[in-house]
Scaffold this active site. Sequence first.
Site, PDB file in Angstrom:
ATOM      1  CE  LYS A   1     -41.333  56.487  12.260  1.00  0.00           C
ATOM      2  NZ  LYS A   1     -40.970  56.976  13.421  1.00  0.00           N
TER       3      LYS A   1
ATOM      4  CE1 TYR B   1     -39.427  59.464   9.900  1.00  0.00           C
ATOM      5  CE2 TYR B   1     -40.375  58.755   8.005  1.00  0.00           C
ATOM      6  CZ  TYR B   1     -40.430  59.230   9.419  1.00  0.00           C
ATOM      7  OH  TYR B   1     -41.643  59.105   9.634  1.00  0.00           O
TER       8      TYR B   1
ATOM      9  CB  SER C   1     -44.017  56.107   8.441  1.00  0.00           C
ATOM     10  OG  SER C   1     -44.054  56.097   6.975  1.00  0.00           O
TER      11      SER C   1
HETATM   12  P1  NAD Z   1     -43.292  66.514  14.688  1.00  0.00           P
HETATM   13  O1  NAD Z   1     -40.983  66.619  13.797  1.00  0.00           O
HETATM   14  O2  NAD Z   1     -43.771  67.698  14.818  1.00  0.00           O
HETATM   15  O3  NAD Z   1     -43.040  66.272  16.087  1.00  0.00           O
HETATM   16  C1  NAD Z   1     -42.103  65.171  16.403  1.00  0.00           C
HETATM   17  C2  NAD Z   1     -41.359  65.401  18.027  1.00  0.00           C
HETATM   18  O4  NAD Z   1     -40.587  64.932  18.290  1.00  0.00           O
HETATM   19  C3  NAD Z   1     -41.204  66.554  18.037  1.00  0.00           C
HETATM   20  O5  NAD Z   1     -42.180  67.672  18.404  1.00  0.00           O
HETATM   21  C4  NAD Z   1     -39.461  67.261  18.657  1.00  0.00           C
HETATM   22  O6  NAD Z   1     -38.859  68.403  18.620  1.00  0.00           O
HETATM   23  C5  NAD Z   1     -39.594  65.872  18.785  1.00  0.00           C
HETATM   24  N1  NAD Z   1     -38.457  65.098  19.475  1.00  0.00           N
HETATM   25  C6  NAD Z   1     -37.113  64.389  18.629  1.00  0.00           C
HETATM   26  N2  NAD Z   1     -36.351  64.178  19.190  1.00  0.00           N
HETATM   27  C7  NAD Z   1     -36.380  63.858  20.780  1.00  0.00           C
HETATM   28  C8  NAD Z   1     -35.822  63.049  20.966  1.00  0.00           C
HETATM   29  N3  NAD Z   1     -34.824  62.570  20.880  1.00  0.00           N
HETATM   30  N4  NAD Z   1     -36.137  63.787  21.968  1.00  0.00           N
HETATM   31  C9  NAD Z   1     -37.524  64.322  22.620  1.00  0.00           C
HETATM   32  N5  NAD Z   1     -38.128  64.613  22.126  1.00  0.00           N
HETATM   33  C10 NAD Z   1     -37.728  64.767  20.639  1.00  0.00           C
HETATM   34  O7  NAD Z   1     -43.356  65.072  13.374  1.00  0.00           O
HETATM   35  P2  NAD Z   1     -44.652  64.709  13.184  1.00  0.00           P
HETATM   36  O8  NAD Z   1     -45.616  65.191  12.144  1.00  0.00           O
HETATM   37  O9  NAD Z   1     -45.582  65.293  14.564  1.00  0.00           O
HETATM   38  O10 NAD Z   1     -44.400  62.833  13.176  1.00  0.00           O
HETATM   39  C11 NAD Z   1     -45.091  62.875  14.751  1.00  0.00           C
HETATM   40  C12 NAD Z   1     -44.592  60.783  14.306  1.00  0.00           C
HETATM   41  O11 NAD Z   1     -45.403  60.420  13.597  1.00  0.00           O
HETATM   42  C13 NAD Z   1     -42.447  61.328  14.180  1.00  0.00           C
HETATM   43  O12 NAD Z   1     -42.506  59.746  14.614  1.00  0.00           O
HETATM   44  C14 NAD Z   1     -42.340  60.795  12.780  1.00  0.00           C
HETATM   45  O13 NAD Z   1     -41.845  60.003  12.230  1.00  0.00           O
HETATM   46  C15 NAD Z   1     -44.510  60.260  12.723  1.00  0.00           C
HETATM   47  N6  NAD Z   1     -45.138  60.162  10.907  1.00  0.00           N
HETATM   48  C16 NAD Z   1     -45.078  61.493  10.888  1.00  0.00           C
HETATM   49  C17 NAD Z   1     -46.128  61.558   9.096  1.00  0.00           C
HETATM   50  C18 NAD Z   1     -46.483  62.941   8.628  1.00  0.00           C
HETATM   51  O14 NAD Z   1     -46.049  62.447   8.084  1.00  0.00           O
HETATM   52  N7  NAD Z   1     -46.331  63.753  10.274  1.00  0.00           N
HETATM   53  C19 NAD Z   1     -45.508  60.871   8.153  1.00  0.00           C
HETATM   54  C20 NAD Z   1     -46.044  59.225   8.987  1.00  0.00           C
HETATM   55  C21 NAD Z   1     -44.795  58.571  10.410  1.00  0.00           C
HETATM   56  C1  WQD Z   2     -46.844  64.339  -1.109  1.00  0.00           C
HETATM   57  C2  WQD Z   2     -46.992  64.110  -2.696  1.00  0.00           C
HETATM   58  C3  WQD Z   2     -45.398  64.568  -3.923  1.00  0.00           C
HETATM   59  C4  WQD Z   2     -43.627  68.736  -1.856  1.00  0.00           C
HETATM   60  C5  WQD Z   2     -43.626  61.937   3.007  1.00  0.00           C
HETATM   61  C6  WQD Z   2     -42.711  60.908   3.612  1.00  0.00           C
HETATM   62  C7  WQD Z   2     -43.637  59.384   4.309  1.00  0.00           C
HETATM   63  C8  WQD Z   2     -44.539  60.370   5.660  1.00  0.00           C
HETATM   64  C9  WQD Z   2     -45.180  61.375   5.266  1.00  0.00           C
HETATM   65  C10 WQD Z   2     -43.292  60.588   6.881  1.00  0.00           C
HETATM   66  C11 WQD Z   2     -45.912  63.703  -4.094  1.00  0.00           C
HETATM   67  C12 WQD Z   2     -45.856  65.877  -4.606  1.00  0.00           C
HETATM   68  C13 WQD Z   2     -44.577  67.057  -2.383  1.00  0.00           C
HETATM   69  C14 WQD Z   2     -43.917  69.524  -3.377  1.00  0.00           C
HETATM   70  C15 WQD Z   2     -44.821  68.386  -4.761  1.00  0.00           C
HETATM   71  N1  WQD Z   2     -43.487  60.977   6.063  1.00  0.00           N
HETATM   72  N2  WQD Z   2     -45.273  67.195  -3.796  1.00  0.00           N
HETATM   73  N3  WQD Z   2     -44.132  69.289  -3.968  1.00  0.00           N
HETATM   74  O1  WQD Z   2     -43.915  62.122  -0.253  1.00  0.00           O
HETATM   75  O2  WQD Z   2     -46.089  60.936   0.526  1.00  0.00           O
HETATM   76  O3  WQD Z   2     -44.478  61.594   1.861  1.00  0.00           O
HETATM   77  O4  WQD Z   2     -44.476  62.639   4.035  1.00  0.00           O
HETATM   78  O5  WQD Z   2     -43.341  59.661   7.940  1.00  0.00           O
HETATM   79  O6  WQD Z   2     -42.142  59.139   4.977  1.00  0.00           O
HETATM   80  O7  WQD Z   2     -41.859  59.714   2.600  1.00  0.00           O
HETATM   81  O8  WQD Z   2     -45.458  63.150   1.142  1.00  0.00           O
HETATM   82  O9  WQD Z   2     -45.752  65.964   1.174  1.00  0.00           O
HETATM   83  O10 WQD Z   2     -43.485  65.227   0.294  1.00  0.00           O
HETATM   84  O11 WQD Z   2     -45.967  64.443  -1.062  1.00  0.00           O
HETATM   85  O12 WQD Z   2     -45.247  67.887  -5.924  1.00  0.00           O
HETATM   86  O13 WQD Z   2     -43.133  70.711  -3.136  1.00  0.00           O
HETATM   87  O14 WQD Z   2     -46.743  65.505  -3.339  1.00  0.00           O
HETATM   88  O15 WQD Z   2     -43.675  64.411  -5.496  1.00  0.00           O
HETATM   89  O16 WQD Z   2     -46.656  62.840  -4.757  1.00  0.00           O
HETATM   90  P1  WQD Z   2     -44.529  62.050   0.561  1.00  0.00           P
HETATM   91  P2  WQD Z   2     -45.251  64.476   0.391  1.00  0.00           P
END
Ligand code: NAD
Ligand code: WQD
Length: 337
Positions: free
Chosen positions: A154, A150, A124
């Site tokens: 990572k 979190y 992330s």
């Molecule tokens: P998500 O929660 O939709 O998907 C993650 C999946 O992992 C879920 O289906 C959950 O049921 C499963 N899971 C969690 N713990 C588990 C376990 N112990 N055993 C088996 N399954 C398990 O999230 P996503 O948005 O698809 O994200 C996928 C990956 O990408 C995550 O590792 C997340 O941290 C990372 N990531 C997401 C974002 C984002 O904004 N969505 C940004 C950066 C990184």
């Molecule tokens: C985006 C922008 C908020 C919600 C997070 C995690 C990051 C990654 C992605 C997993 C910001 C603003 C948001 C709302 C708002 N996830 N906002 N009103 O914070 O960039 O990243 O998700 O790895 O680790 O930190 O994403 O979508 O929460 O926010 O004004 O109701 O929208 O302040 O500027 P963020 P976000």
Amino acid sequence: MKILLTGGTGYIGSHTAIDLIENGNDIVIVDNLSNSSKEVINRLNKITKTKVPFYESDIRNKSKLEEIFEQEKPDAVIHFAGLKAVGESVEQPLKYYSNNLETSLVLLDVMSKFDVNKIVFSSSATVCGTPKKLPITESDQAGVGITNPYGWTKFMIEQILTDIAAANPNFEVTILRYFNPVGAHKSGLIGEDPNGIPNNLLPYITQVAVGRLAKVGVFGNDYNTPDGTGVRDYIHVMDLASGHTAALNHSKPGVAIYNLCSGKGVSVLELIDAFSKAAGKSIPYEITDRRPGDIAASYADASKAKKELNWQTVYSIKQACADSWKWQSNNPNGFAD
Ligand code: NAD
Ligand code: WQD
């Protein structure tokens, strides 16, 4: 290639599953459904016209995971499984360290036992902390100023993978640092379906648009950005998906880190405006206080992935908004419909 997707019924995993299948790969999904729905598998079967093998299991259940490896004999793993709610991780750090680190340790142990040496890891932008300069590049120092458990999980998993690759010359690690995933598959059959009130901006907007929430709170308009609201690097989830296929195709021994991003910064108000236009309806919003821990701006340099993976984004913010709206309007209650 046969690829095992941990967390493959989640938002990013399910979209990546489609891209992998469309590019001739076999996949198998393992997920405990802690943050996703089994209905995703039905939808994937429909979209891909295949039967996606699915095991409902916790990755931390080592003996079950060994059985799955024995049965499926994957060539590679994409490790999506993990908990991802930043705020919850501050309130319940142990839950995050336990789930995210243990899944990774058990998975890596089982991969080693079955001599599976190729892994792509969902990291992330959070590992970059508060960036000293923009755009963020892969060579900027990570692990400084991470503000939540979190993000630390990572960063720690990135380190664990790096240490294993140093010890095993056959081990192939690709670390993908995602920026802000948005959008949905063009079919409208799958998309982001958060539990409870969404933490992220675009799912919040779509739930306002569909009438589940009253108005968007814009977290501060006094940042040092062009319109004062937070700026982020939003990437269509199908672009993110193709980044995984490219990463697997270019995987080689050692560790490679890539930003998966669009390279462009978009403000909160710009995203609300783009969504209003795509959905053809106005989105009520109000400016509220800043959200603790937020940074003003985060966007990244996408050139390393373009050069080395021959990958680049093809979808616009407009398309992402249109696809998210199609998903949410067809499924107002997500997979519960
Ligand atoms: P998500 O929660 O939709 O998907 C993650 C999946 O992992 C879920 O289906 C959950 O049921 C499963 N899971 C969690 N713990 C588990 C376990 N112990 N055993 C088996 N399954 C398990 O999230 P996503 O948005 O698809 O994200 C996928 C990956 O990408 C995550 O590792 C997340 O941290 C990372 N990531 C997401 C974002 C984002 O904004 N969505 C940004 C950066 C990184
Ligand atoms: C985006 C922008 C908020 C919600 C997070 C995690 C990051 C990654 C992605 C997993 C910001 C603003 C948001 C709302 C708002 N996830 N906002 N009103 O914070 O960039 O990243 O998700 O790895 O680790 O930190 O994403 O979508 O929460 O926010 O004004 O109701 O929208 O302040 O500027 P963020 P976000």
